[in-house]
Each structure stands twice: as C-alpha cells, then as structure tokens.
Design a protein around this motif. Structure first.
Motif, short mmCIF file in Angstrom:
data_model
loop_
_atom_site.label_atom_id
_atom_site.label_comp_id
_atom_site.label_asym_id
_atom_site.label_seq_id
_atom_site.Cartn_x
_atom_site.Cartn_y
_atom_site.Cartn_z
N TRP A 1 0.82 -1.21 0.00
CA TRP A 1 0.00 0.00 0.00
C TRP A 1 0.85 1.26 0.00
CZ3 TRP A 1 -0.01 3.72 3.78
CH2 TRP A 1 0.40 3.37 5.07
N VAL A 2 2.09 1.21 0.54
CA VAL A 2 2.94 2.39 0.50
C VAL A 2 3.35 2.71 -0.94
CG1 VAL A 2 5.20 3.29 1.16
CG2 VAL A 2 3.76 2.21 2.86
N ARG A 3 3.65 1.68 -1.73
CA ARG A 3 4.02 1.91 -3.13
C ARG A 3 2.84 2.48 -3.94
NH1 ARG A 3 6.35 -3.32 -3.06
NH2 ARG A 3 4.54 -4.06 -4.24
N ASN A 4 1.63 2.19 -3.50
CA ASN A 4 0.44 2.60 -4.24
C ASN A 4 -0.44 3.52 -3.39
OD1 ASN A 4 0.57 0.71 -6.77
ND2 ASN A 4 1.00 -0.60 -5.01
N VAL A 5 0.19 4.40 -2.63
CA VAL A 5 -0.56 5.18 -1.65
C VAL A 5 -1.31 6.35 -2.27
CG1 VAL A 5 1.26 6.82 -1.01
CG2 VAL A 5 -0.38 6.04 0.73
N ASP A 6 -0.95 6.75 -3.49
CA ASP A 6 -1.62 7.88 -4.11
C ASP A 6 -3.11 7.59 -4.29
OD1 ASP A 6 0.73 9.29 -4.25
OD2 ASP A 6 1.18 8.67 -6.30
N ALA A 7 -3.93 8.59 -4.07
CA ALA A 7 -5.37 8.45 -4.28
C ALA A 7 -5.98 9.83 -4.37
CB ALA A 7 -6.03 7.68 -3.14
N GLU A 8 -7.08 9.92 -5.08
CA GLU A 8 -7.80 11.17 -5.15
C GLU A 8 -8.44 11.46 -3.79
OE1 GLU A 8 -8.13 13.46 -7.58
OE2 GLU A 8 -6.60 12.32 -8.65
N PRO A 9 -8.36 12.70 -3.33
CA PRO A 9 -9.08 13.04 -2.10
C PRO A 9 -10.58 13.06 -2.35
CG PRO A 9 -8.06 14.99 -3.04
CD PRO A 9 -7.58 13.84 -3.87
N GLN A 10 -11.33 12.73 -1.32
CA GLN A 10 -12.78 12.80 -1.40
C GLN A 10 -13.32 13.38 -0.10
OE1 GLN A 10 -14.11 8.33 0.09
NE2 GLN A 10 -14.23 8.81 -2.07
N PHE B 1 -16.69 18.72 6.32
CA PHE B 1 -15.56 18.62 7.25
C PHE B 1 -14.22 18.67 6.54
CE2 PHE B 1 -13.15 16.64 10.80
CZ PHE B 1 -13.74 17.28 11.88
N GLY B 2 -14.21 18.42 5.23
CA GLY B 2 -12.97 18.47 4.48
C GLY B 2 -12.74 17.19 3.69
N LYS B 3 -11.63 17.16 2.99
CA LYS B 3 -11.32 16.03 2.10
C LYS B 3 -10.23 15.14 2.70
CE LYS B 3 -12.59 18.20 -2.30
NZ LYS B 3 -13.16 19.44 -1.74
N PHE C 1 -7.94 5.27 2.37
CA PHE C 1 -8.03 5.16 3.83
C PHE C 1 -9.50 5.22 4.27
CE2 PHE C 1 -3.62 7.39 4.19
CZ PHE C 1 -3.00 6.26 3.67
N GLN C 2 -10.27 6.11 3.65
CA GLN C 2 -11.68 6.23 4.03
C GLN C 2 -12.45 4.95 3.66
OE1 GLN C 2 -14.67 9.59 4.61
NE2 GLN C 2 -14.43 9.51 2.38
N ALA C 3 -12.17 4.38 2.50
CA ALA C 3 -12.83 3.13 2.11
C ALA C 3 -12.52 2.02 3.11
CB ALA C 3 -12.41 2.73 0.71
N THR C 4 -11.29 1.98 3.60
CA THR C 4 -10.90 0.99 4.59
C THR C 4 -11.65 1.22 5.90
OG1 THR C 4 -8.71 0.89 3.57
CG2 THR C 4 -8.94 -0.09 5.75
N PHE D 1 -9.63 19.39 5.91
CA PHE D 1 -9.90 18.36 6.93
C PHE D 1 -9.05 18.60 8.17
CE2 PHE D 1 -8.66 14.32 8.91
CZ PHE D 1 -9.90 13.82 9.27
N VAL D 2 -7.78 18.92 7.98
CA VAL D 2 -6.89 19.14 9.12
C VAL D 2 -7.40 20.27 10.00
CG1 VAL D 2 -4.56 19.86 9.76
CG2 VAL D 2 -4.88 18.14 7.98
N THR D 3 -7.83 21.36 9.37
CA THR D 3 -8.36 22.49 10.14
C THR D 3 -9.59 22.08 10.95
OG1 THR D 3 -7.51 24.10 8.56
CG2 THR D 3 -9.32 24.81 9.98
#
Length: 256
Positions: A95-104, A112-114, A119-122, A189-191
């Motif tokens: 998963w580290v090699r393929n960690v890129d993903a579109e934010p949602q 609340f943010g993106k 990670f969210q699907a998990t 999201f962080v804010t």
C-alpha cells in the motif's frame, strides 16, 4: 492535555500491539486494568460490499488480505478510560508503493474536508462495528483513547471526529496517540479536525518513511512527537512497533 511519553509507551503502544494480536489470534497482553469488550471487524453488510468490490484500493486489499479483524475495543474502569485500537497491515510495501489516491469528502460529517479515498474506504468497512460496540466500551468511562499503528493510525484519525459527532454516547471527545501514521487529509480536513479534537499526538520515528506519505497536498493532523529508535536504517525496523517502543524509552531516559 500534554503528551506523556510513559503513558504512550506503557499504555497506548501495548494497546496498538494488542490490535495485531487480536487479529492474529494471539493472547492479548493488555496494559494493567484494561479489558477487551469487542473486536473491530466488518459487519455482514460491509463483508458483502467487500466481496462485491472489483477494483478496491491497495490499502483495502492490504488490510483485508489475511483476515478481517482490524483491531479491538475495550475499557479500564479503574481509570474510566475506553479505548479503540486499530492494527496496520502485514503488507506495508504494497500500500505504500500505491498510496496515491484522489481526495474525497469526509463522509461522516458534511463539509468537514477532504481525506484519502483509500483510507476512508478501509475505515468504512468497520464503521458500523465501531458504532455498534462503542457504548458498551464507554460504560462507566469518561474518556476515550484512540490509537493505532501505520494504516491503523490513519483509521484512528478518521474515526475520531465520527465517534465524537455521530456515535453514542457523543459526549466524550476522543484523545489520540498514534504511531507511524501516514497523512490522512487535506488542509480543510486538518483544520476541522484540529478544531474538533483537542488532544492528538502522532509519534514518529526518525527515518520511518510512512509518516511522509502520501505527498502534498495531504498533510498531518495534531502534533508530532519525534523519537529516534537507533538501530538498523531500513524500512521494516524504523516502522515497527518495537522500534517505537525503543524510541520512546530513549526519549524517557533523556528527558525524564
């Protein structure tokens, strides 16, 4: 609440390790006074959805490859502390090699943010499990500790505002101590997270690469606590929970 390295090493880290032990069917070595009240695992609806997935994110595949127990929940009635603890994966490099993903958009709280899509699907595979068992874990407790290691740390971050806003008893603001966690969301999201969750500490070992992914625009929540385990300079050791224990022990000895 100020960071307590002894508490992180002797309570939060063993709880994070217990999430792996529960997943692997090993005896639990919980900190004194803590007991398990439930496992964290997909309910029947989530299992059906997982079976139907034809192109799941690498984080989902890595987390579900060996078994579907993501961690455990429980409590310490002596200290009136409930806990929710998430494991990481046995397949870090995938998963580290393929960690890129579109934010949602963060689904549990509109506006609340993106956040990271994978990670969210998990997280959503076990959201119902947490919601169904949280009240029992919180019985006679006045605080909730969330912890996790690696991808499990990301799940703890995603769970915290959801637990606080949407899951009974809804009155306890979670506190987080996580280990080796990746970046989870964008600035919005962080804010929102830092406004809602006052106590969040991310323990990060020197030369562990996982806390540095995904790349910008993803960023971290909470406050970083840097440690240095020494030992081999390689991905596996620097990321492992025993290295984090060594790093915290060294920090305690240096700054008692």
């Amino acid at each position: 609440m100020a960071f307590d390295a002894l508490f992180a090493r002797d309570v939060a880290l063993p709880l994070a390790q217990a999430a792996y032990d529960a997943s692997n069917g090993r005896p639990l070595a919980l900190p004194p006074g803590f007991v398990q009240t439930a496992l964290i695992e997909p309910d029947n609806t989530a299992r059906t959805a997982l079976t139907a997935m034809t192109d799941s994110h690498p984080a989902v595949r890595a987390m579900t490859r060996d078994n579907l127990v993501f961690g455990l929940m429980g409590q310490n009635t002596g200290t009136r502390t409930a806990f929710v603890s998430f494991r990481g994966t046995q397949h870090l490099e995938e998963w580290v090699r393929n960690v890129d993903a579109e934010p949602q958009e963060y689904i549990p709280i509109p506006g609340f943010g993106k956040v990271h899509e994978g990670f969210q699907a998990t997280y959503h595979l076990v959201r119902n499990s947490i919601a169904a068992n949280l009240a029992a874990a919180c019985t006679d407790c006045d605080q909730i500790l969330l912890t996790g290691h690696s991808l499990g740390a990301a799940l703890a971050v995603l769970a915290a505002p959801d637990i606080f806003s949407n899951m009974p008893p809804n009155t306890l603001e979670p506190r987080l101590i996580t280990f080796a966690g990746p970046r989870v969301g964008l600035n919005d999201f962080v804010t929102s997270f830092n406004t809602a969750i006052e106590s969040c500490y991310r323990v990060v070992n020197f030369l562990d690469i996982v806390p540095h992914v995904p790349l910008a625009p993803y960023t971290h929540v909470g406050a970083q606590i840097a440690v240095d385990s020494d030992g081999p300079i390689d991905l596996i050791w620097r990321h492992a929970l025993p290295a984090y224990r060594a790093g915290l022990t060294k920090s305690i000895a240096t700054h008692p």
